[in-house]
Design an enzyme around this catalytic site. Structure first.
Site, PDB file in Angstrom:
ATOM      1  N   SER A 194       4.069   4.034  -6.679  1.00 51.00           N
ATOM      2  CA  SER A 194       4.706   4.677  -7.833  1.00 51.00           C
ATOM      3  C   SER A 194       4.924   3.668  -8.966  1.00 51.00           C
ATOM      4  CB  SER A 194       6.049   5.265  -7.411  1.00 51.00           C
ATOM      5  OG  SER A 194       6.879   4.228  -6.945  1.00 51.00           O
ATOM      6  N   LEU A 211       0.810  -1.235   0.000  1.00 54.25           N
ATOM      7  CA  LEU A 211       0.000   0.000   0.000  1.00 54.25           C
ATOM      8  C   LEU A 211       0.837   1.276   0.000  1.00 54.25           C
ATOM      9  CD1 LEU A 211      -2.574  -1.008   2.785  1.00 54.25           C
ATOM     10  CD2 LEU A 211      -2.699  -1.450   0.334  1.00 54.25           C
ATOM     11  N   GLU A 257      -1.601  -0.415  -9.477  1.00 60.16           N
ATOM     12  CA  GLU A 257      -2.250   0.894  -9.614  1.00 60.16           C
ATOM     13  C   GLU A 257      -1.163   1.919  -9.342  1.00 60.16           C
ATOM     14  OE1 GLU A 257      -5.119   1.252 -10.724  1.00 60.16           O
ATOM     15  OE2 GLU A 257      -6.290  -0.500 -10.167  1.00 60.16           O
ATOM     16  N   CYS A 258      -0.787   2.681 -10.363  1.00 59.55           N
ATOM     17  CA  CYS A 258       0.406   3.528 -10.209  1.00 59.55           C
ATOM     18  C   CYS A 258       0.092   5.021 -10.358  1.00 59.55           C
ATOM     19  CB  CYS A 258       1.472   3.070 -11.185  1.00 59.55           C
ATOM     20  SG  CYS A 258       1.943   1.345 -10.951  1.00 59.55           S
ATOM     21  N   GLU A 296       4.831  13.605 -12.441  1.00 64.05           N
ATOM     22  CA  GLU A 296       3.859  13.604 -11.350  1.00 64.05           C
ATOM     23  C   GLU A 296       4.467  14.366 -10.170  1.00 64.05           C
ATOM     24  OE1 GLU A 296       3.191   9.866  -9.258  1.00 64.05           O
ATOM     25  OE2 GLU A 296       1.043  10.257  -9.294  1.00 64.05           O
ATOM     26  N   TRP A 336       1.000   5.633   1.030  1.00 68.29           N
ATOM     27  CA  TRP A 336       0.698   6.385   2.253  1.00 68.29           C
ATOM     28  C   TRP A 336      -0.392   7.429   2.059  1.00 68.29           C
ATOM     29  CZ3 TRP A 336       1.527  11.107   0.321  1.00 68.29           C
ATOM     30  CH2 TRP A 336       2.539  11.284  -0.611  1.00 68.29           C
ATOM     31  N   LYS A 351      10.815  17.401  -2.591  1.00 66.16           N
ATOM     32  CA  LYS A 351      10.530  17.095  -4.002  1.00 66.16           C
ATOM     33  C   LYS A 351       9.564  18.144  -4.588  1.00 66.16           C
ATOM     34  CE  LYS A 351       8.637  13.179  -6.205  1.00 66.16           C
ATOM     35  NZ  LYS A 351       7.939  11.919  -6.033  1.00 66.16           N
TER      36      LYS A 351
HETATM   37  P1  NAD Z   1       5.953   3.980  -3.424  1.00 67.98           P
HETATM   38  O1  NAD Z   1       5.964   3.296  -4.726  1.00 67.98           O
HETATM   39  O2  NAD Z   1       7.171   4.652  -2.966  1.00 67.98           O
HETATM   40  O3  NAD Z   1       5.569   2.956  -2.261  1.00 67.98           O
HETATM   41  C1  NAD Z   1       4.429   2.139  -2.337  1.00 67.98           C
HETATM   42  C2  NAD Z   1       4.668   0.908  -1.503  1.00 67.98           C
HETATM   43  O4  NAD Z   1       5.748   0.156  -2.077  1.00 67.98           O
HETATM   44  C3  NAD Z   1       5.061   1.202  -0.059  1.00 67.98           C
HETATM   45  O5  NAD Z   1       4.430   0.278   0.791  1.00 67.98           O
HETATM   46  C4  NAD Z   1       6.564   0.996  -0.074  1.00 67.98           C
HETATM   47  O6  NAD Z   1       7.105   0.635   1.177  1.00 67.98           O
HETATM   48  C5  NAD Z   1       6.714  -0.129  -1.084  1.00 67.98           C
HETATM   49  N1  NAD Z   1       8.051  -0.157  -1.680  1.00 67.98           N
HETATM   50  C6  NAD Z   1       8.899   0.887  -1.868  1.00 67.98           C
HETATM   51  N2  NAD Z   1      10.052   0.454  -2.406  1.00 67.98           N
HETATM   52  C7  NAD Z   1       9.945  -0.878  -2.574  1.00 67.98           C
HETATM   53  C8  NAD Z   1      10.816  -1.893  -3.083  1.00 67.98           C
HETATM   54  N3  NAD Z   1      12.042  -1.613  -3.518  1.00 67.98           N
HETATM   55  N4  NAD Z   1      10.367  -3.165  -3.107  1.00 67.98           N
HETATM   56  C9  NAD Z   1       9.130  -3.463  -2.671  1.00 67.98           C
HETATM   57  N5  NAD Z   1       8.276  -2.555  -2.150  1.00 67.98           N
HETATM   58  C10 NAD Z   1       8.667  -1.276  -2.111  1.00 67.98           C
HETATM   59  O7  NAD Z   1       4.694   4.975  -3.496  1.00 67.98           O
HETATM   60  P2  NAD Z   1       4.210   6.022  -2.387  1.00 67.98           P
HETATM   61  O8  NAD Z   1       5.213   7.103  -2.343  1.00 67.98           O
HETATM   62  O9  NAD Z   1       3.841   5.322  -1.127  1.00 67.98           O
HETATM   63  O10 NAD Z   1       2.833   6.543  -3.025  1.00 67.98           O
HETATM   64  C11 NAD Z   1       2.810   7.508  -3.982  1.00 67.98           C
HETATM   65  C12 NAD Z   1       2.595   6.906  -5.358  1.00 67.98           C
HETATM   66  O11 NAD Z   1       1.436   6.070  -5.348  1.00 67.98           O
HETATM   67  C13 NAD Z   1       2.303   7.937  -6.420  1.00 67.98           C
HETATM   68  O12 NAD Z   1       3.020   7.667  -7.590  1.00 67.98           O
HETATM   69  C14 NAD Z   1       0.810   7.784  -6.672  1.00 67.98           C
HETATM   70  O13 NAD Z   1       0.393   8.212  -7.933  1.00 67.98           O
HETATM   71  C15 NAD Z   1       0.614   6.341  -6.462  1.00 67.98           C
HETATM   72  N6  NAD Z   1      -0.803   6.039  -6.142  1.00 67.98           N
HETATM   73  C16 NAD Z   1      -1.552   5.414  -7.087  1.00 67.98           C
HETATM   74  C17 NAD Z   1      -2.888   5.127  -6.834  1.00 67.98           C
HETATM   75  C18 NAD Z   1      -3.740   4.417  -7.859  1.00 67.98           C
HETATM   76  O14 NAD Z   1      -4.763   3.857  -7.478  1.00 67.98           O
HETATM   77  N7  NAD Z   1      -3.363   4.401  -9.118  1.00 67.98           N
HETATM   78  C19 NAD Z   1      -3.457   5.469  -5.601  1.00 67.98           C
HETATM   79  C20 NAD Z   1      -2.650   6.095  -4.656  1.00 67.98           C
HETATM   80  C21 NAD Z   1      -1.312   6.359  -4.942  1.00 67.98           C
END
Ligand code: NAD
Length: 499
Positions: free
Chosen positions: A246, A166, A268-269, A401, A168, A353
């Site tokens: 992301s 998930l 979902e990114c 983004e 944050w 950022k």
């Molecule tokens: P993130 O990708 O940094 O982290 C998401 C999750 O992945 C976290 O739980 C994190 O701990 C985990 N993660 C991070 N690095 C990892 C790795 N190397 N291996 C495995 N897991 C890892 O994203 P974020 O900063 O938490 O959220 C922001 C992003 O989420 C934005 O790009 C946003 O657009 C996207 N988002 C998309 C939706 C959607 O439904 N499309 C909804 C909400 C947020």
């Protein structure tokens, strides 16, 4: 029915709240095998709320073992769907019972305004769970139009052990978007919340046990991405991963799957979503409200944030006046004060950022017409709602983004130019289209390359409509609606020879 409490009442809940800090495995909060912990920071004050366990690969192994055991024993996976429905509705009711405390917990660790937590996130969390619970005993299997010498049954089965990773930005909502359909279909689930926001997910795990979800069926592992997310992605014992976050990290999960057991991956990114205002758009007061809301909701930390306003030259000046007027009603400050619509930015890293994007826009020649600065409040991380005009497609803020309260305005000469510019992005999550023409609505809503197109409003649809992205915004499935259930089931053909 959610109602707001007063600022004092929320502060009092915050003072007396207790924090779940350990992973929830096999129906219990237990100390992590990793022996590690991490800070959970309140981004509105910069203070440490508590230290939460930081799990590691050994905790993932344990969670997979108990999840598999619970799945194979059938305490949940073999339960009649009507009983799963009743239990999930009970969970939704318990969340409703504890809604004020959960709203405060959500606000404290994410910096989200309490009014949003209480009036949007909590009701949607509860409704989402109820909807998927209700769906559990209303999904039918199929018979094939087979030859007369056989009966072809096409049935769905739960996949097995599902991992949910998930972000944050909407901790509670993203949690139930995934565990709602996954549990309704009978899977055992392991959740890894984002490291910044573990507390509400951990609290929900305890409520799930209270509701009657058997031990081992819902497990929560707080921790860092590389320590928990990656071992989950690479695990041979996990059958599917549903990820929101992301695009960069989403890609990693495809790689982990390819190099392990080809587990199903649903992503979902990110997004770089346009609000497109055509030459014949009329109700500019309403458009201004939607444009500002879509750019600023959740401090712009929203995957469907409309961070690009693409507007036809004929309506631009009048719309701009209304947007400036609308911005005056958005207050930034203490997230626990219900009068504020904008709270804190999640983390120092995210704050830096966003500030860097604002600097880049100025350097690259965009014109700052509103905000642009940090709001100083102790050690809290706040940024003013910020609007740039004269943004061009080559500028960084037009392409990347931002995930902050920053809107860039681009002016076009024709309606078709507006649509072409809207599609000129590697993302395709959501687009808002404003026009008074039914013909243009039909034509352009189809031309826009996005998983959701909202017309004359900003919207993500609701629980009844699928949500997900084109291009780099998504992969492998859709959240919400019955399509979410497809993500967490396998299809089996049973062929019975009849002569
Ligand atoms: P993130 O990708 O940094 O982290 C998401 C999750 O992945 C976290 O739980 C994190 O701990 C985990 N993660 C991070 N690095 C990892 C790795 N190397 N291996 C495995 N897991 C890892 O994203 P974020 O900063 O938490 O959220 C922001 C992003 O989420 C934005 O790009 C946003 O657009 C996207 N988002 C998309 C939706 C959607 O439904 N499309 C909804 C909400 C947020």
């Amino acid at each position: 029915m959610s109602t707001l409490l007063t600022h004092d009442e929320y502060c009092s809940i915050a003072k007396n709240i207790s924090y779940p800090i350990n992973p929830f495995i096999n129906g219990k909060y237990i100390a992590p095998l990793s022996g590690n912990s991490m800070e959970t920071i309140n981004p509105a004050t910069g203070t440490t709320i508590t230290r939460v366990a930081a799990c590691g690969p050994e905790d993932v192994d344990l969670a997979v073992e108990v999840s598999r055991k619970s799945f194979n024993e059938g305490s949940w996976s073999q339960k009649p769907p009507s009983e799963r429905k009743a239990t999930l509705i009970k969970l939704a009711n318990l969340i409703e019972r504890d809604q004020h405390e959960l709203a405060v917990l959500e606000s404290l660790e994410s910096g989200k305004p309490i009014s949003e937590c209480q009036l949007t996130d909590l009701p949607e969390t509860i409704d989402t769970l109820r909807w998927h619970a209700e769906a559990a005993d209303k999904i039918y299997d199929q018979m094939s139009p087979a030859n007369t010498n056989g009966i072809g049954m096409i049935i769905r089965e739960p996949i097995g052990v599902v991992g949910c990773v998930l972000p944050w930005n909407f901790p509670l909502m993203m949690l139930v978007w995934k565990i709602g359909p996954a549990l309704a279909m009978g899977n055992s689930v392991i959740v890894k919340p984002a490291e910044q926001t573990s507390l509400t997910t951990l609290r929900i795990a305890g409520l799930a046990l209270e509701a009657g979800i058997p031990a081992g069926v819902l497990n929560v592992l707080p921790g860092l991405g590389p320590d928990v997310g990656e071992p989950m992605g690479r695990h041979q014992g996990i059958d599917a991963i549903s990820f929101t976050g992301s695009t960069e990290v989403g890609r990693l999960f495809l790689e982990f799957s390819a190099k392990s057991n080809l587990k199903k991956i649903i992503l979902e990114c990110g997004g770089k979503n346009p609000a497109v205002v055509l030459s014949d758009a009329t109700d500019l007061d309403s458009i201004a409200k939607h444009v500002v809301f879509s750019a600023l909701w959740n401090m712009g930390q929203n995957c469907t944030a409309n961070s690009r306003l693409i507007v036809h030259k004929d309506v631009k000046q009048e719309l701009l006046i209304k947007i400036k007027q609308e911005l005056k009603s958005w207050y930034t400050g203490d997230p626990l004060d219900p009068k504020n619509q904008l709270g804190a930015i999640i983390s120092n890293e995210q704050y830096e950022k966003i500030i860097a994007y604002i600097d880049s826009a100025t350097k690259e020649g965009a014109q700052l017409i509103h905000g642009g600065k940090a709001v100083t409040s102790g050690n809290g991380l706040f940024i003013e709602p910020t609007v740039f005009d004269h943004v061009t497609p080559d500028m960084t803020i037009a392409k990347e983004e931002i995930f902050g309260p920053v809107l860039g305005i681009m002016t076009v000469e024709s309606d078709q130019d507006a649509i072409d510019l809207a599609n000129d992005t590697c993302y395709g999550l959501q687009a808002s289209l404003f026009t008074s023409s039914t013909i243009k609505t039909h034509q352009y809503a189809r031309e826009l390359q996005a998983g959701t197109v909202s017309v004359n409003c900003y919207s993500e649809g609701d629980i009844t409509t699928p949500f997900g992205g084109y291009k780099l915004s998504g992969f492998g499935g859709r959240d919400n609606s019955f399509m979410a259930h497809d993500q967490y089931t396998e299809i089996k053909t049973i062929w019975i020879e009849t002569d």
